[in-house]
Scaffold this active site. Structure first.
Site, PDB file in Angstrom:
ATOM      1  CB  SER A 261      32.835  44.658  39.089  1.00 11.13           C
ATOM      2  OG  SER A 261      32.242  44.868  37.817  1.00 11.13           O
ATOM      3  CG  ASP A 262      34.846  51.115  38.101  1.00 12.00           C
ATOM      4  OD1 ASP A 262      33.862  51.446  37.390  1.00 12.00           O
ATOM      5  OD2 ASP A 262      35.715  51.926  38.465  1.00 12.00           O
TER       6      ASP A 262
END
Ligand code: BGC
Length: 751
Positions: A261-262
């Protein structure tokens, strides 16, 4: 004692043994048997521990079983300096100075697949020296908005150009034994409210424009990891987007690696677990204990955890961990990479306009260099990825060195920029002297600059933006030249008409005012460690400029598609500037859960893509709107002659050949561009679309036969009625030229 993972056979050997050649993604599965055996030995806690960050830039392995941690490195244009374990602050190391490669739009301006490969390999090598396994890049989102805060990190407004370069960057990097984490998947085309905005777009637009660079890098390049973006796409956060992650990425494209995920971009346990996320960065509040609890209640199965761990371990097997006693023993920046950075810079510089001013003439004995951008370093600053460069040659340094003893160079700042807000200010900018970028010209600074201009044979004005204006986390308010530059350049031109403007920026700027008072204009980018050297070589004519614009310079912002359609800024103004809100003292104090609740309580920002696939030049051409400088534009010091275009339709591709001659008296590169226009199509299309390109090097007077190919699959469109790629049969006009608005030869073929 640590055990090391054993590699029983290379993927290629296994493929041979199995009697066939594996696709780049399937190569990742060759150790699945061993991986399954390893997973069988792991406790649930050990497995779940691999699904979230361990430090700000790592996720855990299992020491007991000899599985090394996964170490990540930001970012797309240089290995970021080592941070403290739980943040981005500098760890104060001494060997972590890296090569600063030209930023994304500069790389794209080379239109060189070969250089994209070298760039990726340079990044991959330096990552290994630092003990990193995965580079958080390339960043390949399409440049939809001229104001986009991360336009400089991204490649192009065109999917074909972006995809070709993303593919070669991926191959170059992974051939060095470092995985890429291609980002931000997907439709992260604005920084405004990036953590909550819902990008609403049609399936055809998604497939033909926004997914293309990812698709090629994953299917053909075997990209091993993918970073889901912060935003939502059609209602679902990217980190838990069933359509993007499970249906398209894993289902259709056969992705076998893992998703990360960012940072802070995970939103729920069930959503992330069920819809395709492997690793939560940062924190463990979703993919930590809650996963164990959900298995206990039966809401999630342990098989799903095993599946996610298997996907991570495939990459762990493909990417050998760098032994601790080898990593970080030499300086990160290496001469070989510095040379790559220089070559990219040399070939990226775009000559936008030249009324016989450049190259600098032999009778020029005194040059006035004006503009603070001539001395500002661009390796870091603003928010987000930056590089602690081993060295960075500024434009002024490059010019002084190249000018030598016979040419006097004087310098005045002419304007001063604001302090860099999120990162450390560059050493040569005093933050206390900082001023707002919107302020008008400072008469004292203008007078000083004009005096130098009057007294010189030539003026080189350095304008453009800076890293606090174009930055991650926010979009520009407009594309105006800041700091009163328009007023300044007018005064300089009145003082000395032998004037060239060099724009130092990552994205386009509004040149309506500057253009009439600049007989020559150069787009100089944020051009890396050797940026100043390369610029001087081009200005003085040691090499011919050969960069071409990877995006359109609109005449005015309102002409660009998302503005013209009223899609950006969000017409409902929803959400306010969420990014600024995140820095409010009370919000900073919140726990991640409280912050999420706070975000959820705000009005929901949307970004409607009703301009559809009319992005960049596709819009300008189809609507007949004249830009300031068109996509693909870039002049040289020589002229090129195009001749003898021939085209035939083969089984899988349209084959094109033609003659290209360098009519000048110096060696030069030309980027040839092949567009298609559909004749009598029943399907809606933009007036023309880029389908092939090539950078060609020619000696003075040399002629070459150039071959280009358009794979038939690249001519398909996404049929929304059937949800399939379809090839329409009929007539195509091929448009061959030097820019999207400079077509030299045409031909017709029938598919
Ligand atoms: C950015 C990513 C970056 C990550 C880690 C995020 O804010 O969007 O591109 O890789 O931070 O620095």
């Amino acid at each position: 004692m640590k055990k090391t993972l054993l590699f029983i056979a290379s993927a290629a050997l296994l493929a041979q043994a199995c009697g066939g050649s594996l696709s780049p993604q399937d190569k990742l599965t060759v150790h699945d048997k061993e991986i399954n055996a390893l997973i069988a030995q792991m406790t649930l806690e050990e497995k779940v521990n691999m699904l979230h960050s361990k430090t700000n830039m790592s996720s855990a392995g299992v020491e007991r079983l000899g599985i090394a941690d996964m170490n990540y490195a930001d970012g797309p244009f240089g290995i970021r300096e080592e941070g403290v374990p739980n943040g981005f602050q500098s760890a104060g190391w001494t060997l972590d100075s890296a090569t600063y490669f030209p930023t994304g739009s500069a790389l794209a301006a080379t239109w060189s697949e070969e250089l994209a490969y070298k760039y990726g390999s340079g990044m991959g090598k330096e990552a290994r020296l630092r003990g990193k396994d995965v580079i958080l890049g390339p960043a390949v989102n399409i440049q939809r908005l001229p104001v986009g805060g991360r336009t400089y990190e991204y490649l192009s407004e065109d999917p074909i150009l972006s995809a070709a370069l993303a593919l070669r960057y991926t191959e170059g990097c992974q051939d060095e034994g470092t995985a890429v984490c291609i980002k931000h998947f997907a439709v992260n085309n604005q920084e405004t409210n990036r953590g909550s905005v819902n990008a609403i777009l049609s399936e055809r637009t998604l497939r033909e424009i926004y997914l293309k660079p990812f698709e090629r890098a994953i299917i053909e390049g075997g990209a091993m990891s993918v970073m889901p973006a912060y935003n939502k796409v059609n209602g679902e956060y990217c980190s838990e987007n069933e359509h993007l992650l499970n249906e398209i990425l894993r289902g259709e494209w056969g992705f076998k690696g893992f998703t990360v995920s960012d940072w802070g971009g995970t939103h729920s346990t069930m959503g992330a677990m069920l819809h395709g996320l492997n690793v939560q960065m940062t924190g463990s509040n979703y993919l930590g204990q809650p996963v164990i609890d959900s298995i206990a209640t039966g809401a999630l199965s342990e098989d799903l955890v095993d599946e996610k761990v298997r996907q991570i371990l495939r990459v762990r097997y493909a990417i050998k961990p760098v032994p601790a006693d080898v990593a970080n023993t030499v300086m990160t920046s290496q001469p070989e990479s510095q040379q790559i950075a220089r070559e990219v810079a040399e070939k990226s510089i775009v000559l936008l306009k030249n009324e016989d001013i450049l190259p600098v003439k032999a009778d020029v004995k005194k040059i006035a260099v004006i503009g603070q951008n001539a001395v500002l370093k661009t390796q870091s600053g603003g928010m987000g990825a930056g590089v602690k460069a081993l060295y960075e040659v500024t434009p002024l340094e490059g010019i002084c060195k190249r000018a030598g003893k016979d040419v006097e160079v004087t310098y005045a700042p002419g304007y001063k920029t604001i302090a860099f807000r999120w990162g450390p200010a560059p050493a040569n900018l005093d933050p206390l002297e900082a001023r707002s970028n919107d302020e008008p010209a400072d008469p004292t600074l203008v007078a000083e600059a004009v005096a130098l201009a009057k007294d010189a044979d030539m003026v080189i004005f350095f304008g453009g933006t800076n890293k606090s204006i174009e930055t991650e986390g926010s979009d520009r308010k407009n594309i105006d030249l800041p700091c009163g530059q328009n007023e300044l350049v007018k005064a300089l031109y009145e003082a000395n008409q032998n004037l060239v403007t060099v724009l130092i920026s990552g994205g386009p700027t509004d040149l309506r005012f500057l253009e009439p008072v600049s007989p020559a204009i150069v787009q100089g980018w944020w051009n890396g460690t050797e940026g100043g050297t390369a610029l001087a070589e081009v200005l003085f004519g040691d090499i011919a400029p050969s960069g071409k614009l990877p995006f359109t310079f609109p005449a005015k912002l309102e002409d660009s598609p998302a503005y013209a359609m009223g899609n950006f800024p969000d017409p409902n103004g929803a959400g306010g500037d969420l990014f600024s809100l995140m820095f409010r003292p009370d919000v900073l104090k919140m726990s991640p859960e409280e912050r999420q609740k706070f975000i959820d309580s705000l009005p929901k920002p949307v970004s409607k893509y009703t301009e559809r696939f009319y992005v960049g030049y596709r819009w300008f051409d189809t609507r007949n709107v004249k830009p300031m400088y068109a996509f693909g534009h870039g002049l040289s010091y020589v002229e090129f002659e195009y001749d003898d275009l021939k085209a035939v339709v083969g089984k899988d591709a349209v084959q094109v050949s033609f003659k290209l001659e360098n009519e000048g008296s110096m060696p030069a590169d030309e980027v040839v561009q092949l567009y298609v226009h559909r004749i009598d199509s029943k399907v809606e299309w933009p007036t023309k679309e880029l389908k092939a390109f090539q950078r060609v090097s020619l000696r003075a007077g040399e002629t070459k036969v150039v071959n280009l190919e358009i794979p038939l699959k690249e001519l398909r469109y996404w049929n929304e009625a059937t949800n399939t790629w379809d090839l329409e049969h009929g007539k195509l006009q091929l448009l061959l030229g030097s820019a999207s608005d400079d077509i030299r030869e045409t031909a017709e073929v029938t598919i």
